[in-house]
Write a protein that holds these residues in place. Structure first.
Motif, PDB file in Angstrom:
ATOM      1  N   ALA A  51       0.963  -1.029  -0.301  1.00  0.00           N
ATOM      2  CA  ALA A  51       0.336   0.097  -0.263  1.00  0.00           C
ATOM      3  C   ALA A  51       0.888   1.145  -0.037  1.00  0.00           C
ATOM      4  O   ALA A  51       0.497   2.365  -0.509  1.00  0.00           O
ATOM      5  CB  ALA A  51      -0.877  -0.218   1.398  1.00  0.00           C
ATOM      6  N   ALA A  52       2.015   1.061   0.077  1.00  0.00           N
ATOM      7  CA  ALA A  52       2.982   2.285   0.467  1.00  0.00           C
ATOM      8  C   ALA A  52       3.816   2.407  -0.616  1.00  0.00           C
ATOM      9  O   ALA A  52       4.331   3.493  -0.662  1.00  0.00           O
ATOM     10  CB  ALA A  52       3.611   1.704   1.576  1.00  0.00           C
ATOM     11  N   GLY A  53       3.668   1.695  -1.390  1.00  0.00           N
ATOM     12  CA  GLY A  53       4.246   1.626  -3.183  1.00  0.00           C
ATOM     13  C   GLY A  53       5.602   0.914  -2.881  1.00  0.00           C
ATOM     14  O   GLY A  53       6.246   1.194  -3.999  1.00  0.00           O
ATOM     15  N   VAL A  54       5.460   0.615  -1.982  1.00  0.00           N
ATOM     16  CA  VAL A  54       7.278  -0.428  -1.785  1.00  0.00           C
ATOM     17  C   VAL A  54       7.086  -1.289  -2.299  1.00  0.00           C
ATOM     18  O   VAL A  54       6.098  -2.536  -2.489  1.00  0.00           O
ATOM     19  CB  VAL A  54       7.887  -0.841  -0.386  1.00  0.00           C
ATOM     20  CG1 VAL A  54       9.095  -1.395  -0.482  1.00  0.00           C
ATOM     21  CG2 VAL A  54       7.642   0.393   0.626  1.00  0.00           C
ATOM     22  N   ASP A  55       8.470  -1.246  -4.222  1.00  0.00           N
ATOM     23  CA  ASP A  55       8.445  -2.385  -5.016  1.00  0.00           C
ATOM     24  C   ASP A  55       9.221  -2.987  -4.173  1.00  0.00           C
ATOM     25  O   ASP A  55       8.818  -4.433  -5.171  1.00  0.00           O
ATOM     26  CB  ASP A  55       7.489  -1.973  -6.030  1.00  0.00           C
ATOM     27  CG  ASP A  55       8.312  -0.651  -6.884  1.00  0.00           C
ATOM     28  OD1 ASP A  55       9.673  -1.017  -5.752  1.00  0.00           O
ATOM     29  OD2 ASP A  55       8.946  -0.046  -7.759  1.00  0.00           O
ATOM     30  N   ALA A  56      10.118  -2.724  -4.129  1.00  0.00           N
ATOM     31  CA  ALA A  56      11.399  -3.097  -3.813  1.00  0.00           C
ATOM     32  C   ALA A  56      11.112  -5.113  -2.948  1.00  0.00           C
ATOM     33  O   ALA A  56      12.386  -4.372  -1.846  1.00  0.00           O
ATOM     34  CB  ALA A  56      12.923  -2.821  -3.931  1.00  0.00           C
ATOM     35  N   ILE A  57      10.079  -5.630  -3.115  1.00  0.00           N
ATOM     36  CA  ILE A  57       9.958  -6.909  -1.768  1.00  0.00           C
ATOM     37  C   ILE A  57      10.484  -8.063  -2.454  1.00  0.00           C
ATOM     38  O   ILE A  57      10.248  -8.498  -3.269  1.00  0.00           O
ATOM     39  CB  ILE A  57       8.605  -7.253  -1.417  1.00  0.00           C
ATOM     40  CG1 ILE A  57       8.167  -5.214  -1.070  1.00  0.00           C
ATOM     41  CG2 ILE A  57       8.296  -7.971  -0.516  1.00  0.00           C
ATOM     42  CD1 ILE A  57       6.434  -5.266  -0.754  1.00  0.00           C
ATOM     43  N   GLU A  58      11.607  -8.640  -1.683  1.00  0.00           N
ATOM     44  CA  GLU A  58      11.674  -9.841  -2.552  1.00  0.00           C
ATOM     45  C   GLU A  58      11.426 -11.688  -1.382  1.00  0.00           C
ATOM     46  O   GLU A  58      11.948 -11.044   0.226  1.00  0.00           O
ATOM     47  CB  GLU A  58      13.505  -9.892  -2.295  1.00  0.00           C
ATOM     48  CG  GLU A  58      14.435  -8.786  -2.904  1.00  0.00           C
ATOM     49  CD  GLU A  58      15.645  -9.411  -2.640  1.00  0.00           C
ATOM     50  OE1 GLU A  58      15.926  -9.964  -2.920  1.00  0.00           O
ATOM     51  OE2 GLU A  58      16.186  -7.701  -3.001  1.00  0.00           O
ATOM     52  N   LEU A  59      10.597 -11.805  -1.686  1.00  0.00           N
ATOM     53  CA  LEU A  59      10.223 -13.078  -0.987  1.00  0.00           C
ATOM     54  C   LEU A  59      11.638 -14.925  -0.747  1.00  0.00           C
ATOM     55  O   LEU A  59      11.724 -14.873  -2.172  1.00  0.00           O
ATOM     56  CB  LEU A  59       9.235 -13.618  -1.765  1.00  0.00           C
ATOM     57  CG  LEU A  59       7.834 -12.163  -1.173  1.00  0.00           C
ATOM     58  CD1 LEU A  59       6.548 -13.524  -2.071  1.00  0.00           C
ATOM     59  CD2 LEU A  59       7.371 -12.246  -0.194  1.00  0.00           C
ATOM     60  N   LEU A  60      11.806 -14.947   0.012  1.00  0.00           N
ATOM     61  CA  LEU A  60      13.650 -15.236  -0.457  1.00  0.00           C
ATOM     62  C   LEU A  60      12.780 -16.565   0.547  1.00  0.00           C
ATOM     63  O   LEU A  60      11.625 -17.378   0.584  1.00  0.00           O
ATOM     64  CB  LEU A  60      14.206 -15.492   1.367  1.00  0.00           C
ATOM     65  CG  LEU A  60      15.065 -13.933   1.597  1.00  0.00           C
ATOM     66  CD1 LEU A  60      15.376 -13.443   2.407  1.00  0.00           C
ATOM     67  CD2 LEU A  60      15.238 -13.894   0.234  1.00  0.00           C
ATOM     68  N   PRO A  61      13.457 -18.072  -0.472  1.00  0.00           N
ATOM     69  CA  PRO A  61      12.837 -19.251  -0.210  1.00  0.00           C
ATOM     70  C   PRO A  61      12.802 -20.260   1.162  1.00  0.00           C
ATOM     71  O   PRO A  61      12.571 -21.063   1.305  1.00  0.00           O
ATOM     72  CB  PRO A  61      13.939 -20.127  -1.669  1.00  0.00           C
ATOM     73  CG  PRO A  61      14.669 -19.137  -1.580  1.00  0.00           C
ATOM     74  CD  PRO A  61      14.416 -17.648  -1.174  1.00  0.00           C
ATOM     75  N   GLY A  62      13.561 -18.999   2.231  1.00  0.00           N
ATOM     76  CA  GLY A  62      14.483 -20.149   3.422  1.00  0.00           C
ATOM     77  C   GLY A  62      13.776 -18.863   4.392  1.00  0.00           C
ATOM     78  O   GLY A  62      13.545 -18.025   3.764  1.00  0.00           O
ATOM     79  N   ASP A  63      14.764 -19.247   5.788  1.00  0.00           N
ATOM     80  CA  ASP A  63      14.499 -18.319   6.656  1.00  0.00           C
ATOM     81  C   ASP A  63      16.308 -17.592   6.876  1.00  0.00           C
ATOM     82  O   ASP A  63      16.453 -16.729   7.514  1.00  0.00           O
ATOM     83  CB  ASP A  63      14.116 -19.095   7.946  1.00  0.00           C
ATOM     84  CG  ASP A  63      12.600 -19.372   7.756  1.00  0.00           C
ATOM     85  OD1 ASP A  63      11.831 -18.834   7.556  1.00  0.00           O
ATOM     86  OD2 ASP A  63      12.585 -20.391   8.165  1.00  0.00           O
ATOM     87  N   ARG A  64      16.562 -17.767   5.835  1.00  0.00           N
ATOM     88  CA  ARG A  64      18.089 -16.933   6.167  1.00  0.00           C
ATOM     89  C   ARG A  64      18.160 -16.053   5.438  1.00  0.00           C
ATOM     90  O   ARG A  64      17.681 -15.577   3.873  1.00  0.00           O
ATOM     91  CB  ARG A  64      19.377 -17.687   5.501  1.00  0.00           C
ATOM     92  CG  ARG A  64      19.552 -18.890   6.422  1.00  0.00           C
ATOM     93  CD  ARG A  64      20.499 -20.285   6.142  1.00  0.00           C
ATOM     94  NE  ARG A  64      22.091 -19.574   6.031  1.00  0.00           N
ATOM     95  CZ  ARG A  64      22.886 -19.889   7.081  1.00  0.00           C
ATOM     96  NH1 ARG A  64      22.546 -19.810   8.169  1.00  0.00           N
ATOM     97  NH2 ARG A  64      23.766 -18.879   7.030  1.00  0.00           N
TER      98      ARG A  64
END
Length: 374
Positions: A51-64
């Protein structure tokens, strides 16, 4: 069955309009671990980021988290300060620790801060690159707080501060308001403290150098959250507190939350004997008095500047051109019981500073409680 703190009496002063925020942080990169994305609070944060317009979001495959590297140390530092990570902390973080002299227990919703204060307290406290790590397990943490009520040693059951109940400090390792527009975590804590049926008196404490308080003003806080603003002399604010709301904006936000019925406070820190310090701090105290209605619940905390060998080294790496005074020859060395070293002002300087502040706070803020000097 339930002991509750009574909400404060409504202020007789009309509520001022909520001030518009003077600065909002937008991270250039957001890292989200797999476990964080699965948590309800993590999902709420993701929605706010979008909603804040932050588009550089990386969903990582793990927890590191990946390593944050730049072309040099300075580039790595700046990359880290522009990065937010949404993570689930290790289980050890669930066990709350005491945090004297502020509160009974430390209640973290994040670690790290996007501001650029050249005396940064976190420089000697947190290891690794200075990214802002937001905890995604906030719901679980809040559910476990009942077990801590009445078990503290800083305010719980003490003669001096027992009226505050069991206190939980939300701003030990972060500035919660600096990231509130992206996380909503502080509002969730305020609502929980204000509406939950506690087994005894409690208080949430949070301090900030920011002013984006509009979304907090209508919350059902029940008088159980004390919002405090970290303030300083004009020259300290201008020279050493980068990427924050300036002190006049913080005082306007202080006035708004006081009018909304919150108990409030100021943390004057770090106090420095700069040129003209008496005049500058007198002006600051008068500004606080103008912001808070007479008779309102107001606390004052005074913290003088200090540094450690490790924090000095880190700060000079981060801010190599700083004019911050960190000269060991002008300080006294204090050693902790486990061998830690801290450089504080000499006795004569501390005595002069403390005497002045105790007199002037009593005169200029006659209804305020000075909680501690350190």
């Amino acid at each position: 069955m339930t002991a509750l703190l009574a909400p404060p009496a409504p202020s007789a002063v009309p509520a001022p309009a909520a001030p518009g925020p003077s600065r909002l942080w937008t991270p250039k990169r957001v890292l989200v671990t797999r476990s964080a994305a699965e948590r309800p609070h993590g999902q709420r944060v993701l929605a706010r980021l979008e909603a804040a317009g932050v588009d550089a979001i990386e969903l990582l495959p793990g927890d590191r988290l990946p390593s944050l590297k730049g072309d040099d140390d300075r580039a790595a530092f700046m990359a880290a300060k522009d990065t937010m990570a949404l993570v689930v902390p290790p289980p050890s973080k669930r066990k709350l620790q005491p945090i004297p002299p502020s509160a009974d227990f430390r209640l973290d919703l994040a670690e790290g801060c996007p501001a650029h204060c050249q005396y940064c307290y976190l420089a000697g406290s947190l290891s690794g690159p200075p990214i802002t790590r937001v905890w995604a397990d906030l719901d679980e943490v809040l559910e476990g707080l009942d077990d801590y009520v009445g078990r503290g040693a800083v305010t719980s059951g003490t003669l001096e501060r027992g009226g505050e109940g069991t206190t939980f400090e939300a701003s030990c390792y972060t500035d919660p308001l600096a990231i509130e527009h992206l996380t909503g975590g502080l509002a969730r804590m305020v609502e929980h403290f204000g509406t939950h049926e506690w087994p005894g008196p409690v208080q949430l404490r949070a301090t900030t150098k920011f002013d984006d308080v509009a979304d907090l003003l209508e919350l059902p806080h029940g008088g159980r959250t004390r919002l405090r603003f970290s303030v300083n002399a004009t020259s300290v604010d201008r020279r050493f507190e980068g990427a924050t709301a300036k002190v006049p904006a913080r005082l306007r936000a202080l006035a708004a939350v006081a009018a909304a019925g919150y108990p409030v406070g100021v943390t004057i820190a770090p106090i420095m004997p700069v040129d003209g310090w008496r005049e500058q701090y007198a002006e600051l105290l008068d500004g606080i008095a103008a912001a808070v209605p007479a008779g309102h619940d107001l606390t004052v905390e005074c913290i003088t500047h200090r540094f450690t060998p490790g924090s000095k080294e880190t700060l000079l790496d981060w801010y190599p051109r700083t004019k911050l005074e960190m000269d060991e020859s002008r300080r006294t060395t204090k050693r902790g019981k486990f061998g830690s070293v801290k450089h504080v002002y000499r006795k004569e300087t501390m005595t002069e500073l403390r005497g002045w502040f105790e007199r002037e706070v009593a005169e200029r803020l006659p209804g305020a409680r000075l909680l501690y000097w350190t």
